[in-house]
Design a protein around this motif. Structure first.
Motif, short mmCIF file in Angstrom:
data_model
loop_
_atom_site.label_atom_id
_atom_site.label_comp_id
_atom_site.label_asym_id
_atom_site.label_seq_id
_atom_site.Cartn_x
_atom_site.Cartn_y
_atom_site.Cartn_z
N GLN A 1 -6.74 7.28 -14.53
CA GLN A 1 -6.85 7.56 -13.11
C GLN A 1 -8.32 7.45 -12.70
OE1 GLN A 1 -4.53 7.97 -11.00
NE2 GLN A 1 -5.54 8.79 -9.17
N VAL A 2 -8.59 6.63 -11.72
CA VAL A 2 -9.95 6.47 -11.24
C VAL A 2 -10.29 7.61 -10.30
CG1 VAL A 2 -11.52 4.99 -9.97
CG2 VAL A 2 -9.78 3.97 -11.45
N GLN A 3 -11.43 8.20 -10.51
CA GLN A 3 -11.93 9.23 -9.60
C GLN A 3 -13.30 8.83 -9.09
OE1 GLN A 3 -11.64 12.91 -11.94
NE2 GLN A 3 -9.90 13.50 -10.66
N LEU A 4 -13.49 8.98 -7.80
CA LEU A 4 -14.78 8.75 -7.19
C LEU A 4 -15.39 10.10 -6.84
CD1 LEU A 4 -14.03 5.76 -4.78
CD2 LEU A 4 -14.46 5.77 -7.24
N VAL A 5 -16.62 10.30 -7.24
CA VAL A 5 -17.27 11.59 -7.02
C VAL A 5 -18.57 11.36 -6.25
CG1 VAL A 5 -18.26 13.63 -8.09
CG2 VAL A 5 -16.28 12.49 -9.15
N GLU A 6 -18.62 11.95 -5.06
CA GLU A 6 -19.82 11.88 -4.24
C GLU A 6 -20.72 13.08 -4.54
OE1 GLU A 6 -16.34 10.54 -1.53
OE2 GLU A 6 -16.74 12.14 -2.95
N SER A 7 -22.01 12.86 -4.40
CA SER A 7 -22.98 13.94 -4.57
C SER A 7 -24.20 13.64 -3.72
CB SER A 7 -23.38 14.10 -6.04
OG SER A 7 -23.98 12.92 -6.51
N GLY A 8 -25.03 14.66 -3.56
CA GLY A 8 -26.28 14.47 -2.84
C GLY A 8 -26.30 15.02 -1.43
N GLY A 9 -25.17 15.53 -0.97
CA GLY A 9 -25.16 16.11 0.36
C GLY A 9 -25.90 17.43 0.41
N GLY A 10 -26.05 17.94 1.62
CA GLY A 10 -26.73 19.22 1.78
C GLY A 10 -27.18 19.43 3.20
N LEU A 11 -28.03 20.43 3.36
CA LEU A 11 -28.60 20.77 4.66
C LEU A 11 -30.01 20.19 4.74
CD1 LEU A 11 -28.64 22.40 7.33
CD2 LEU A 11 -29.46 24.36 5.97
N VAL A 12 -30.27 19.49 5.82
CA VAL A 12 -31.58 18.87 6.00
C VAL A 12 -31.97 18.99 7.47
CG1 VAL A 12 -30.60 16.56 6.39
CG2 VAL A 12 -32.94 16.79 5.53
N GLN A 13 -33.26 19.08 7.71
CA GLN A 13 -33.75 19.16 9.09
C GLN A 13 -33.72 17.78 9.75
OE1 GLN A 13 -37.64 20.99 8.96
NE2 GLN A 13 -36.77 23.05 8.87
N PRO A 14 -33.63 17.76 11.05
CA PRO A 14 -33.71 16.46 11.75
C PRO A 14 -34.97 15.72 11.36
CG PRO A 14 -33.00 18.17 13.26
CD PRO A 14 -33.37 18.87 11.98
N GLY A 15 -34.81 14.42 11.14
CA GLY A 15 -35.93 13.61 10.68
C GLY A 15 -36.05 13.51 9.18
N GLY A 16 -35.28 14.32 8.48
CA GLY A 16 -35.33 14.34 7.03
C GLY A 16 -34.50 13.24 6.39
N SER A 17 -34.47 13.27 5.06
CA SER A 17 -33.76 12.23 4.30
C SER A 17 -32.87 12.86 3.24
CB SER A 17 -34.78 11.31 3.60
OG SER A 17 -35.58 10.63 4.52
N LEU A 18 -31.83 12.13 2.92
CA LEU A 18 -30.95 12.48 1.80
C LEU A 18 -30.51 11.17 1.15
CD1 LEU A 18 -28.52 15.20 3.22
CD2 LEU A 18 -30.26 15.55 1.46
N ARG A 19 -30.20 11.24 -0.13
CA ARG A 19 -29.60 10.11 -0.80
C ARG A 19 -28.27 10.54 -1.41
NH1 ARG A 19 -31.47 6.36 -5.94
NH2 ARG A 19 -30.94 8.27 -7.09
N LEU A 20 -27.21 9.92 -0.94
CA LEU A 20 -25.89 10.19 -1.48
C LEU A 20 -25.59 9.24 -2.62
CD1 LEU A 20 -23.83 10.66 1.82
CD2 LEU A 20 -25.25 12.32 0.59
N SER A 21 -24.83 9.73 -3.57
CA SER A 21 -24.39 8.91 -4.69
C SER A 21 -22.88 8.95 -4.78
CB SER A 21 -24.98 9.43 -6.00
OG SER A 21 -26.38 9.39 -6.00
N CYS A 22 -22.32 7.87 -5.23
CA CYS A 22 -20.87 7.78 -5.46
C CYS A 22 -20.68 7.19 -6.84
CB CYS A 22 -20.21 6.91 -4.40
SG CYS A 22 -18.46 6.55 -4.70
N ALA A 23 -20.14 7.98 -7.74
CA ALA A 23 -19.93 7.55 -9.12
C ALA A 23 -18.44 7.43 -9.40
CB ALA A 23 -20.56 8.55 -10.08
#
Length: 121
Positions: A1-23
């Motif tokens: 069974q294939v599972q996709l797992v996202e990570s990297g989310g969170g709380l950030v201020q406007p103008g900030g950055s995040l990098r999401l991953s999908c494995a």
């Protein structure tokens, strides 16, 4: 069974950055395009970005062009979404989905469970 797992989310201020991953576990992204979606409370799910296999073509929804970048590391079997200059309206649950072909389309066979992104001061 294939599972996709996202990570990297969170709380950030406007103008900030995040990098999401999908494995992918129990499977692979080899030969598959992958899209990132998001769904905000009370809104329909929308495509944010997509990338073909092996990565020569991409697409972005208009509201994130110039701010988000989708990429893939095929050796690591991982898809990334780099999000810069984040705005409160980017707040949503972000999902990745594996396409059923190597080119970008609107057909998917597996979805992740999502990761929450909140942009707030």
């Amino acid at each position: 069974q294939v599972q996709l797992v996202e990570s990297g989310g969170g709380l950030v201020q406007p103008g900030g950055s995040l990098r999401l991953s999908c494995a992918a576990s129990g499977g692979t992204f080899v030969g598959s395009a992958v899209d990132w979606f998001r769904q905000a409370p009370g809104k329909e799910r929308e495509i944010v970005a997509g990338i073909s296999w092996p990565g020569s073509s991409t697409r972005y929804t208009e509201s994130v062009k110039g701010r988000f970048t989708i990429s893939r590391d095929n050796a690591r079997n991982t898809i990334y979404l780099q999000m810069n200059s984040l705005k409160p309206e980017d707040t949503a649950v972000y999902y990745c989905a594996r396409g059923t072909s190597h080119y970008i389309s609107n057909n998917y066979d597996y979805w992740g469970q999502g990761t929450q992104v909140t942009v707030s001061s």
